[in-house]
Motif scaffolding. Structure first.
Motif, PDB file in Angstrom:
ATOM      1  N   GLN A 122      26.491 -55.184 109.307  1.00  0.00           N
ATOM      2  CA  GLN A 122      26.782 -56.585 109.007  1.00  0.00           C
ATOM      3  C   GLN A 122      28.263 -56.874 109.250  1.00  0.00           C
ATOM      4  O   GLN A 122      28.628 -57.906 109.830  1.00  0.00           O
ATOM      5  CB  GLN A 122      26.428 -56.892 107.547  1.00  0.00           C
ATOM      6  CG  GLN A 122      24.948 -56.898 107.237  1.00  0.00           C
ATOM      7  CD  GLN A 122      24.674 -57.062 105.763  1.00  0.00           C
ATOM      8  OE1 GLN A 122      25.316 -57.868 105.080  1.00  0.00           O
ATOM      9  NE2 GLN A 122      23.722 -56.296 105.243  1.00  0.00           N
ATOM     10  N   ARG A 123      29.119 -55.946 108.801  1.00  0.00           N
ATOM     11  CA  ARG A 123      30.566 -56.112 109.023  1.00  0.00           C
ATOM     12  C   ARG A 123      30.895 -56.052 110.510  1.00  0.00           C
ATOM     13  O   ARG A 123      31.691 -56.849 111.007  1.00  0.00           O
ATOM     14  CB  ARG A 123      31.344 -55.029 108.267  1.00  0.00           C
ATOM     15  CG  ARG A 123      31.311 -55.171 106.757  1.00  0.00           C
ATOM     16  CD  ARG A 123      32.455 -54.385 106.118  1.00  0.00           C
ATOM     17  NE  ARG A 123      32.370 -52.967 106.440  1.00  0.00           N
ATOM     18  CZ  ARG A 123      31.785 -52.051 105.662  1.00  0.00           C
ATOM     19  NH1 ARG A 123      31.214 -52.428 104.535  1.00  0.00           N
ATOM     20  NH2 ARG A 123      31.753 -50.779 106.004  1.00  0.00           N
ATOM     21  N   ARG A 125      29.039 -56.796 113.133  1.00  0.00           N
ATOM     22  CA  ARG A 125      28.589 -57.962 113.878  1.00  0.00           C
ATOM     23  C   ARG A 125      29.358 -59.227 113.474  1.00  0.00           C
ATOM     24  O   ARG A 125      29.658 -60.074 114.307  1.00  0.00           O
ATOM     25  CB  ARG A 125      27.071 -58.172 113.687  1.00  0.00           C
ATOM     26  CG  ARG A 125      26.212 -57.022 114.178  1.00  0.00           C
ATOM     27  CD  ARG A 125      26.518 -56.665 115.642  1.00  0.00           C
ATOM     28  NE  ARG A 125      26.378 -57.845 116.484  1.00  0.00           N
ATOM     29  CZ  ARG A 125      27.135 -58.073 117.544  1.00  0.00           C
ATOM     30  NH1 ARG A 125      28.095 -57.235 117.900  1.00  0.00           N
ATOM     31  NH2 ARG A 125      26.941 -59.170 118.255  1.00  0.00           N
ATOM     32  N   LYS A 126      29.661 -59.367 112.201  1.00  0.00           N
ATOM     33  CA  LYS A 126      30.460 -60.524 111.772  1.00  0.00           C
ATOM     34  C   LYS A 126      31.855 -60.460 112.396  1.00  0.00           C
ATOM     35  O   LYS A 126      32.406 -61.478 112.825  1.00  0.00           O
ATOM     36  CB  LYS A 126      30.565 -60.563 110.246  1.00  0.00           C
ATOM     37  CG  LYS A 126      31.387 -61.732 109.706  1.00  0.00           C
ATOM     38  CD  LYS A 126      31.346 -61.754 108.193  1.00  0.00           C
ATOM     39  CE  LYS A 126      32.225 -62.859 107.622  1.00  0.00           C
ATOM     40  NZ  LYS A 126      33.662 -62.554 107.768  1.00  0.00           N
ATOM     41  N   SER A 140      30.006 -66.366 108.108  1.00  0.00           N
ATOM     42  CA  SER A 140      29.727 -65.697 106.831  1.00  0.00           C
ATOM     43  C   SER A 140      28.360 -65.043 106.920  1.00  0.00           C
ATOM     44  O   SER A 140      27.605 -65.253 107.873  1.00  0.00           O
ATOM     45  CB  SER A 140      29.768 -66.698 105.671  1.00  0.00           C
ATOM     46  OG  SER A 140      28.756 -67.685 105.824  1.00  0.00           O
ATOM     47  N   ILE A 141      28.044 -64.252 105.916  1.00  0.00           N
ATOM     48  CA  ILE A 141      26.753 -63.564 105.852  1.00  0.00           C
ATOM     49  C   ILE A 141      25.991 -64.086 104.644  1.00  0.00           C
ATOM     50  O   ILE A 141      26.533 -64.119 103.530  1.00  0.00           O
ATOM     51  CB  ILE A 141      26.955 -62.036 105.731  1.00  0.00           C
ATOM     52  CG1 ILE A 141      27.720 -61.516 106.960  1.00  0.00           C
ATOM     53  CG2 ILE A 141      25.623 -61.320 105.594  1.00  0.00           C
ATOM     54  CD1 ILE A 141      28.164 -60.072 106.850  1.00  0.00           C
ATOM     55  N   ASN A 142      24.758 -64.509 104.854  1.00  0.00           N
ATOM     56  CA  ASN A 142      24.006 -65.063 103.730  1.00  0.00           C
ATOM     57  C   ASN A 142      23.412 -63.955 102.859  1.00  0.00           C
ATOM     58  O   ASN A 142      23.579 -62.770 103.144  1.00  0.00           O
ATOM     59  CB  ASN A 142      22.925 -66.036 104.219  1.00  0.00           C
ATOM     60  CG  ASN A 142      21.807 -65.337 104.972  1.00  0.00           C
ATOM     61  OD1 ASN A 142      21.838 -64.125 105.181  1.00  0.00           O
ATOM     62  ND2 ASN A 142      20.798 -66.099 105.382  1.00  0.00           N
ATOM     63  N   VAL A 153      19.052 -60.123 106.781  1.00  0.00           N
ATOM     64  CA  VAL A 153      20.223 -60.940 106.502  1.00  0.00           C
ATOM     65  C   VAL A 153      20.600 -61.688 107.774  1.00  0.00           C
ATOM     66  O   VAL A 153      20.273 -61.241 108.891  1.00  0.00           O
ATOM     67  CB  VAL A 153      21.402 -60.053 106.007  1.00  0.00           C
ATOM     68  CG1 VAL A 153      22.035 -59.274 107.151  1.00  0.00           C
ATOM     69  CG2 VAL A 153      22.434 -60.878 105.271  1.00  0.00           C
ATOM     70  N   ASN A 154      21.256 -62.835 107.633  1.00  0.00           N
ATOM     71  CA  ASN A 154      21.691 -63.623 108.788  1.00  0.00           C
ATOM     72  C   ASN A 154      23.200 -63.815 108.783  1.00  0.00           C
ATOM     73  O   ASN A 154      23.822 -63.925 107.715  1.00  0.00           O
ATOM     74  CB  ASN A 154      21.031 -65.005 108.777  1.00  0.00           C
ATOM     75  CG  ASN A 154      19.534 -64.940 108.988  1.00  0.00           C
ATOM     76  OD1 ASN A 154      19.052 -64.125 109.776  1.00  0.00           O
ATOM     77  ND2 ASN A 154      18.799 -65.785 108.288  1.00  0.00           N
ATOM     78  N   ILE A 155      23.765 -63.870 109.969  1.00  0.00           N
ATOM     79  CA  ILE A 155      25.155 -64.287 110.122  1.00  0.00           C
ATOM     80  C   ILE A 155      25.135 -65.784 110.407  1.00  0.00           C
ATOM     81  O   ILE A 155      24.391 -66.257 111.268  1.00  0.00           O
ATOM     82  CB  ILE A 155      25.860 -63.522 111.256  1.00  0.00           C
ATOM     83  CG1 ILE A 155      25.900 -62.031 110.930  1.00  0.00           C
ATOM     84  CG2 ILE A 155      27.288 -64.046 111.466  1.00  0.00           C
ATOM     85  CD1 ILE A 155      26.488 -61.163 112.028  1.00  0.00           C
ATOM     86  N   SER A 168      20.653 -62.303 113.494  1.00  0.00           N
ATOM     87  CA  SER A 168      19.857 -61.726 112.405  1.00  0.00           C
ATOM     88  C   SER A 168      19.960 -60.209 112.437  1.00  0.00           C
ATOM     89  O   SER A 168      19.959 -59.607 113.512  1.00  0.00           O
ATOM     90  CB  SER A 168      18.388 -62.143 112.536  1.00  0.00           C
ATOM     91  OG  SER A 168      18.251 -63.549 112.440  1.00  0.00           O
ATOM     92  N   CYS A 192      19.571 -55.595 115.329  1.00  0.00           N
ATOM     93  CA  CYS A 192      20.477 -56.746 115.444  1.00  0.00           C
ATOM     94  C   CYS A 192      19.964 -57.624 116.575  1.00  0.00           C
ATOM     95  O   CYS A 192      19.781 -57.142 117.695  1.00  0.00           O
ATOM     96  CB  CYS A 192      21.904 -56.296 115.752  1.00  0.00           C
ATOM     97  SG  CYS A 192      22.618 -55.170 114.540  1.00  0.00           S
TER      98      CYS A 192
END
Length: 326
Positions: A122-123, A125-126, A140-142, A153-155, A168, A192
């Motif tokens: 997640q980090r 890709r964000k 942000s990440i939901n 989780v989604n960005i 996603s 991803c």
């Protein structure tokens, strides 16, 4: 978002043949748009490779992965990334972008470390999204959603007019879409997924939202279709012709160093030339004038800061290589 999409479609250097049929808009991509799409794809591939190359083998072919891969490995689902059209479908006050090209990466990981990898990616890709746009804080990440043996989780891109899901990320311990029959016990699959067309539109919307009062397109240097262009400042036809020849020479030197440059037609007044470059998202504009012919010095305009610096023609191609590969 509807207003912003309509504004986006006015970028004539990027789009042509806008067609509307009921609740659907179809638009063809001009060359700068196609280069931007390629830049997104290449950056995505480099990012995936950079995070995996020292830890896991990564395959582009599922058949080869099934044959040679060991317990932990990655698969990049490589499809044709030629995007020639963008299709928007109107839904009430929103527009949905149709994604014909999905950029998807699957990574087989140890089930015991699944949450560690999930949070880590997640980090990753964000950070990638923040690194290719001009507003790093846009993303942000939901909240995570958990199911039986699965978490998602989604960005999110937090535009001022609303949120847009741009990517996603999921982990699945029940089997993999890539190779469910060969899922090794105690192995999970991290996936991803992002739409290439959504990424393209997101980056352009970000560039427009950061426009100054001059309303130029502000793109990140990594994504800009053209890193460097030219403008000629002279009223003398003879001087102007000589400057055109010099611009062509510098242009070919830049191309020899594999730098993406654009050579205008130079039919507009100087201010209009500069404005045209800014509307194209060009990062640097070399402004040549009579002083360039006598002393070899010209001004290089940075579109991000709108500041100029003096550069000598003899050093330009080497200096440009340093600037554009930061």
């Amino acid at each position: 978002m509807k207003t912003e999409i309509q504004k986006l479609l006015t970028l004539q250097k990027f789009f042509k043949n806008v067609q509307t049929c009921r609740n659907r808009i179809t638009v063809d991509l001009e060359k700068p748009s196609k280069i931007l799409v390629q830049n997104i794809h290449h950056s995505w591939l480099r990012s995936i490779n950079g995070k995996t190359t020292h830890h896991f083998p990564v395959y582009f072919d599922k058949t080869i992965a099934d044959k040679y891969a060991k317990t932990y490995y990655g698969i990049i689902n490589q499809h044709s990334c030629d995007v020639n059209q963008i299709v928007y479908e109107e839904k009430e006050i929103e527009y949905d972008v149709h994604n014909k090209v999905q950029l998807k990466f699957d990574l087989m990981i140890p089930q015991s470390d699944v949450m560690q990898y999930f949070i880590q990616w997640q980090r990753y890709r964000k950070y990638w999204w923040s690194s290719v746009t001009t507003t790093p804080s846009l993303f942000s990440i939901n909240d995570m959603k958990h199911g039986v043996g699965r978490s998602d989780v989604n960005i999110i891109a937090n535009f001022k007019w609303g949120q847009q899901v741009v990517e996603s990320i999921s982990v699945n311990s029940n089997g993999s879409d890539v190779s469910p029959e060969s899922m090794v016990k105690n192995t999970s699959c991290l996936t991803c997924t992002m739409g290439l067309e959504t990424a393209f539109v997101t980056i352009l919307l970000d560039g427009l939202s950061n426009a100054t009062k001059e309303e130029y397109l502000r793109l990140h240097n990594k994504m800009a279709p053209y890193k460097i262009s030219f403008a000629l400042d002279s009223q003398d036809p003879k001087v102007l012709n000589t400057l055109k020849e010099l611009a062509q020479l510098l242009f070919h030197k830049l191309k020899s160093k594999e730098l993406s440059a654009w050579l205008p037609s130079f039919t507009l007044p100087i201010q209009a030339q500069v404005k045209e470059n800014l509307h194209l998202g060009v990062t640097y504009t070399a402004i040549l004038n009579e002083n360039t012919l006598s002393k070899g010095i010209f001004h290089l305009l940075n579109s991000s800061t709108m500041l100029k610096e003096q550069v000598h023609v003899a050093d330009f191609d080497s200096y440009a290589a340093l600037l554009c590969k930061k």
